[in-house]
Write an enzyme that holds these catalytic residues in place. Structure first.
Site, mmCIF file in Angstrom:
data_model
loop_
_atom_site.group_PDB
_atom_site.id
_atom_site.type_symbol
_atom_site.label_atom_id
_atom_site.label_comp_id
_atom_site.label_asym_id
_atom_site.label_seq_id
_atom_site.Cartn_x
_atom_site.Cartn_y
_atom_site.Cartn_z
ATOM 1 N N HIS A 95 35.711 34.805 35.324
ATOM 2 C CA HIS A 95 36.337 34.268 36.539
ATOM 3 C C HIS A 95 35.359 34.321 37.705
ATOM 4 O O HIS A 95 34.565 35.252 37.803
ATOM 5 C CB HIS A 95 37.549 35.134 36.931
ATOM 6 C CG HIS A 95 38.780 34.816 36.160
ATOM 7 N ND1 HIS A 95 39.792 34.050 36.668
ATOM 8 C CD2 HIS A 95 39.154 35.158 34.908
ATOM 9 C CE1 HIS A 95 40.741 33.937 35.753
ATOM 10 N NE2 HIS A 95 40.385 34.595 34.686
ATOM 11 N N TYR A 155 46.328 38.318 44.408
ATOM 12 C CA TYR A 155 46.933 39.417 45.166
ATOM 13 C C TYR A 155 47.775 38.783 46.278
ATOM 14 O O TYR A 155 47.251 37.974 47.052
ATOM 15 C CB TYR A 155 45.857 40.275 45.814
ATOM 16 C CG TYR A 155 44.922 40.970 44.839
ATOM 17 C CD1 TYR A 155 45.204 42.252 44.372
ATOM 18 C CD2 TYR A 155 43.752 40.358 44.389
ATOM 19 C CE1 TYR A 155 44.349 42.908 43.496
ATOM 20 C CE2 TYR A 155 42.891 41.006 43.501
ATOM 21 C CZ TYR A 155 43.204 42.286 43.062
ATOM 22 O OH TYR A 155 42.351 42.919 42.192
ATOM 23 N N PRO A 215 45.032 50.958 42.009
ATOM 24 C CA PRO A 215 44.530 49.839 41.199
ATOM 25 C C PRO A 215 44.246 48.556 41.989
ATOM 26 O O PRO A 215 43.730 47.590 41.420
ATOM 27 C CB PRO A 215 45.650 49.604 40.171
ATOM 28 C CG PRO A 215 46.866 50.220 40.752
ATOM 29 C CD PRO A 215 46.407 51.329 41.644
ATOM 30 N N LYS A 267 39.165 48.991 40.217
ATOM 31 C CA LYS A 267 37.917 49.758 40.120
ATOM 32 C C LYS A 267 37.937 50.925 39.134
ATOM 33 O O LYS A 267 36.878 51.424 38.748
ATOM 34 C CB LYS A 267 37.550 50.302 41.521
ATOM 35 C CG LYS A 267 37.113 49.228 42.479
ATOM 36 C CD LYS A 267 35.690 48.788 42.204
ATOM 37 C CE LYS A 267 35.356 47.442 42.771
ATOM 38 N NZ LYS A 267 35.538 46.316 41.865
ATOM 39 N N TYR A 321 34.181 43.851 45.887
ATOM 40 C CA TYR A 321 35.073 43.526 44.767
ATOM 41 C C TYR A 321 34.263 43.336 43.482
ATOM 42 O O TYR A 321 34.678 43.748 42.396
ATOM 43 C CB TYR A 321 35.898 42.277 45.106
ATOM 44 C CG TYR A 321 37.047 42.037 44.149
ATOM 45 C CD1 TYR A 321 38.072 42.966 44.018
ATOM 46 C CD2 TYR A 321 37.111 40.879 43.380
ATOM 47 C CE1 TYR A 321 39.124 42.764 43.134
ATOM 48 C CE2 TYR A 321 38.168 40.657 42.503
ATOM 49 C CZ TYR A 321 39.171 41.605 42.385
ATOM 50 O OH TYR A 321 40.211 41.400 41.503
HETATM 51 P P1 RFL Z 1 41.926 57.661 30.392
HETATM 52 O O1 RFL Z 1 42.029 56.247 30.022
HETATM 53 O O2 RFL Z 1 43.068 58.319 31.075
HETATM 54 O O3 RFL Z 1 41.597 58.456 29.053
HETATM 55 C C1 RFL Z 1 41.629 59.871 29.003
HETATM 56 C C2 RFL Z 1 41.908 60.278 27.574
HETATM 57 O O4 RFL Z 1 41.893 61.707 27.485
HETATM 58 C C3 RFL Z 1 42.988 62.142 26.709
HETATM 59 N N1 RFL Z 1 43.303 63.535 27.093
HETATM 60 C C4 RFL Z 1 42.943 64.612 26.384
HETATM 61 N N2 RFL Z 1 42.260 64.732 25.236
HETATM 62 C C5 RFL Z 1 42.065 65.994 24.771
HETATM 63 N N3 RFL Z 1 42.534 67.119 25.380
HETATM 64 C C6 RFL Z 1 43.203 67.029 26.537
HETATM 65 N N4 RFL Z 1 43.648 68.127 27.159
HETATM 66 C C7 RFL Z 1 43.447 65.737 27.085
HETATM 67 N N5 RFL Z 1 44.076 65.295 28.192
HETATM 68 C C8 RFL Z 1 43.983 63.954 28.179
HETATM 69 C C9 RFL Z 1 44.088 61.152 26.996
HETATM 70 O O5 RFL Z 1 45.061 61.106 25.964
HETATM 71 C C10 RFL Z 1 43.296 59.839 27.125
HETATM 72 O O6 RFL Z 1 43.201 59.168 25.885
HETATM 73 O O7 RFL Z 1 40.648 57.934 31.305
HETATM 74 P P2 RFL Z 1 39.185 57.215 31.329
HETATM 75 O O8 RFL Z 1 38.623 57.110 29.933
HETATM 76 O O9 RFL Z 1 38.424 57.920 32.389
HETATM 77 O O10 RFL Z 1 39.483 55.700 31.777
HETATM 78 C C11 RFL Z 1 39.944 55.409 33.072
HETATM 79 C C12 RFL Z 1 40.828 54.159 33.056
HETATM 80 O O11 RFL Z 1 41.810 54.304 32.044
HETATM 81 C C13 RFL Z 1 41.496 53.894 34.416
HETATM 82 O O12 RFL Z 1 40.624 54.191 35.469
HETATM 83 C C14 RFL Z 1 41.955 52.424 34.574
HETATM 84 O O13 RFL Z 1 42.970 52.102 33.645
HETATM 85 C C15 RFL Z 1 42.466 52.147 35.995
HETATM 86 N N6 RFL Z 1 42.991 50.781 36.173
HETATM 87 C C16 RFL Z 1 42.148 49.711 36.376
HETATM 88 N N7 RFL Z 1 40.800 49.905 36.362
HETATM 89 C C17 RFL Z 1 39.953 48.832 36.488
HETATM 90 O O14 RFL Z 1 38.728 49.045 36.495
HETATM 91 N N8 RFL Z 1 40.401 47.530 36.598
HETATM 92 C C18 RFL Z 1 41.739 47.253 36.607
HETATM 93 O O15 RFL Z 1 42.112 46.069 36.654
HETATM 94 C C19 RFL Z 1 42.664 48.365 36.533
HETATM 95 N N9 RFL Z 1 43.990 48.160 36.542
HETATM 96 C C20 RFL Z 1 44.375 50.550 36.175
HETATM 97 C C21 RFL Z 1 44.842 49.215 36.373
HETATM 98 C C22 RFL Z 1 45.289 51.591 35.972
HETATM 99 C C23 RFL Z 1 46.652 51.324 36.005
HETATM 100 N N10 RFL Z 1 47.519 52.415 35.779
HETATM 101 C C24 RFL Z 1 48.549 52.394 34.824
HETATM 102 C C25 RFL Z 1 47.206 53.697 36.378
HETATM 103 C C26 RFL Z 1 46.201 48.930 36.403
HETATM 104 C C27 RFL Z 1 47.113 49.997 36.248
HETATM 105 C C28 RFL Z 1 48.567 49.656 36.343
HETATM 106 C C1 PHB Z 2 45.442 43.657 35.832
HETATM 107 O O1 PHB Z 2 45.245 42.526 35.355
HETATM 108 O O2 PHB Z 2 46.122 44.512 35.232
HETATM 109 C C2 PHB Z 2 44.879 43.994 37.155
HETATM 110 C C3 PHB Z 2 44.078 43.069 37.823
HETATM 111 C C4 PHB Z 2 43.559 43.397 39.073
HETATM 112 C C5 PHB Z 2 43.878 44.628 39.634
HETATM 113 C C6 PHB Z 2 44.670 45.541 38.970
HETATM 114 C C7 PHB Z 2 45.173 45.227 37.711
HETATM 115 O O3 PHB Z 2 43.399 44.943 40.862
#
Ligand code: RFL
Ligand code: PHB
Length: 394
Positions: free
Chosen positions: A72, A200, A292, A296, A384
């Site tokens: 994109h 957004y 989110p 990032k 961004y």
């Molecule tokens: P994770 O993905 O939380 O993985 C951590 C893993 O550790 C395990 N764990 C353990 N394992 C062993 N012993 C323990 N005591 C443990 N405790 C936990 C867990 O089960 C898990 O498998 O962290 P990691 O790898 O640092 O990754 C980070 C990302 O997951 C997170 O930052 C993103 O999902 C955030 N996020 C977004 N990031 C983006 O860059 N672009 C996006 O568009 C974006 N959209 C989002 C998001 C996060 C969202 N939510 C639900 C918070 C949208 C949403 C809605």
């Molecule tokens: C998503 O597609 O889940 C998404 C996209 C942009 C954001 C957060 C989440 O800033």
């Protein structure tokens, strides 16, 4: 058992770190608390910065992303009655972005680890780091009612915000920076055709985001109060509310359908300093959380892996620990840049309790300014798009 690096957490950060280290001849064992099916059922991020895309390609996990992901120019911002503008990162920052789901990326990482014989132990209970302030740390865990011990050189805490790694560091050694927001995002996934551009939406009813994963997979969010009960949000109510937040042409085009996932995520900013204690390094959500809004979180997890893996490679291959010693400082520069950006964008686009008509107009005036000022637009796009990794560091 002995390995060079014990990686706690098998989310994207932990799996990518083990994959990257393996390709440089460094051994690791990943300990994941949940089952693989559980890890793969989590629906989260979707937007990858170009630096993340390149890092994933270099790690040998870019093939499906390049096939199925969507490149994109950027995302759009819309606000009530004023149309919308494109945050054109390709034009203003010189690099596009990639829509590719975190769930798919995690599948790819598991497949790559399996193909290379990587050790990922799932359903590891009571994972506990020991002697992290000495030269010879080890990690214990339970699996099938048996206690196991792995000796190692370093531990990477990739276990997310609620993990054990950060909690194993003496609190006095960490400085915590935290900010809560008085709302969350209610998100749904549906097998419906997405709108053309991730957008957004600023609206006096609150923030909304329309996004997607692929051709017949839409991902949409609306701002909700923190005490919202999912049970009060049947699909019809979600779609009705979302339409009210969208520009008229989007509301007309929107195709609705049954949700296949629905969840609420509270918004939070959180950073700990430093991201290292002795032989334990914190990576990704274990060290920092961003709301989110700026997309990032996953990208920061990937850039932490970039800096830490380069530091570990320099340590093992060149006997040079200076990069590892600078890991926290280097990673935190990017973390703070993204934290500030995510906080700013959250403030610009959401409706806050107690917000006055004045505050709303001030948000609209800022959106107007960004749309009409090339320098404001460029500044937004650079952030961004994600700052480039610092060369030679980490
Ligand atoms: P994770 O993905 O939380 O993985 C951590 C893993 O550790 C395990 N764990 C353990 N394992 C062993 N012993 C323990 N005591 C443990 N405790 C936990 C867990 O089960 C898990 O498998 O962290 P990691 O790898 O640092 O990754 C980070 C990302 O997951 C997170 O930052 C993103 O999902 C955030 N996020 C977004 N990031 C983006 O860059 N672009 C996006 O568009 C974006 N959209 C989002 C998001 C996060 C969202 N939510 C639900 C918070 C949208 C949403 C809605
Ligand atoms: C998503 O597609 O889940 C998404 C996209 C942009 C954001 C957060 C989440 O800033």
């Amino acid at each position: 058992m002995r390995t060079q690096i014990v990686i706690i957490g098998g989310g994207p950060a932990g799996l990518l770190l083990s994959q990257t280290l393996h390709r440089s001849g460094i051994d690791s064992v990943v300990l994941e608390r949940a089952s693989r099916a559980h890890v793969l059922s989590r629906i989260r991020a979707g937007m990858l910065e170009w630096g993340s895309v390149q890092m994933l390609r270099e790690a040998g996990v870019g093939e499906r992303m390049d096939r199925e992901g969507e490149v994109h120019d950027g995302s759009a911002v819309a606000w009530a009655g004023r149309g919308r503008f494109l945050v054109d990162v390709r034009k203003y920052a010189g690099r596009p972005m990639m829509m590719y789901g975190q769930t798919q990326l995690t599948e790819d990482l598991y497949a790559a680890r399996d193909a290379m014989g990587g050790i990922v132990i799932d359903e590891a209970e009571r994972v506990t780091p020991h002697a992290i302030d000495g030269q010879r740390p080890w990690v214990t865990y339970r699996k099938h009612d048996r206690e196991h011990r792995i000796d190692c050189d370093f531990i990477a805490g990739c276990d997310g915000f609620h993990g054990v790694s950060r909690q194993s560091i003496p609190p006095a050694a960490l400085r915590v920076f935290e900010k809560g927001y008085p709302f969350g995002w209610l998100g749904i996934m549906s097998r419906t055709p997405p709108l053309p551009q991730p957008t957004y939406c600023h609206h006096e009813r609150g923030f909304a985001l329309v996004s997607k994963r692929k051709a017949m997979l839409s991902r949409h969010y609306i701002q909700v109060d923190l005490d919202t009960d999912l049970a009060d949000w049947p699909d019809e109510r979600f779609w009705d509310e979302l339409k009210l937040h969208l520009p008229a042409d989007y509301a007309q085009q929107l195709v609705t359908g049954p949700s296949i996932e629905k969840s609420i995520a509270p918004l939070r900013s959180f950073v700990v300093e430093p991201m290292r204690y002795g032989r334990l390094f914190l990576v990704g959500d274990a060290a920092h959380i961003v709301p989110p809004t700026g997309a990032k979180g996953l990208n920061l997890a990937i850039s932490d892996v970039h800096y830490l893996s380069r530091g570990l490679v320099a340590f093992y291959k060149k006997n040079d620990s200076s990069h590892l010693d600078r890991y926290s400082e280097t990673a935190l520069r990017r973390v703070w840049a993204a934290s500030r950006f995510s906080w700013w964008l959250t403030g610009l686009l959401h409706r806050f309790p107690g917000q006055t008509a004045f505050d709303l107009r001030a948000q609209e005036a800022e959106l107007d300014f960004i749309m009409s000022s090339e320098s404001a637009m460029r500044a937004m796009c650079e952030q961004y798009a994600g700052l480039p990794f610092e060369p030679g560091c980490g």
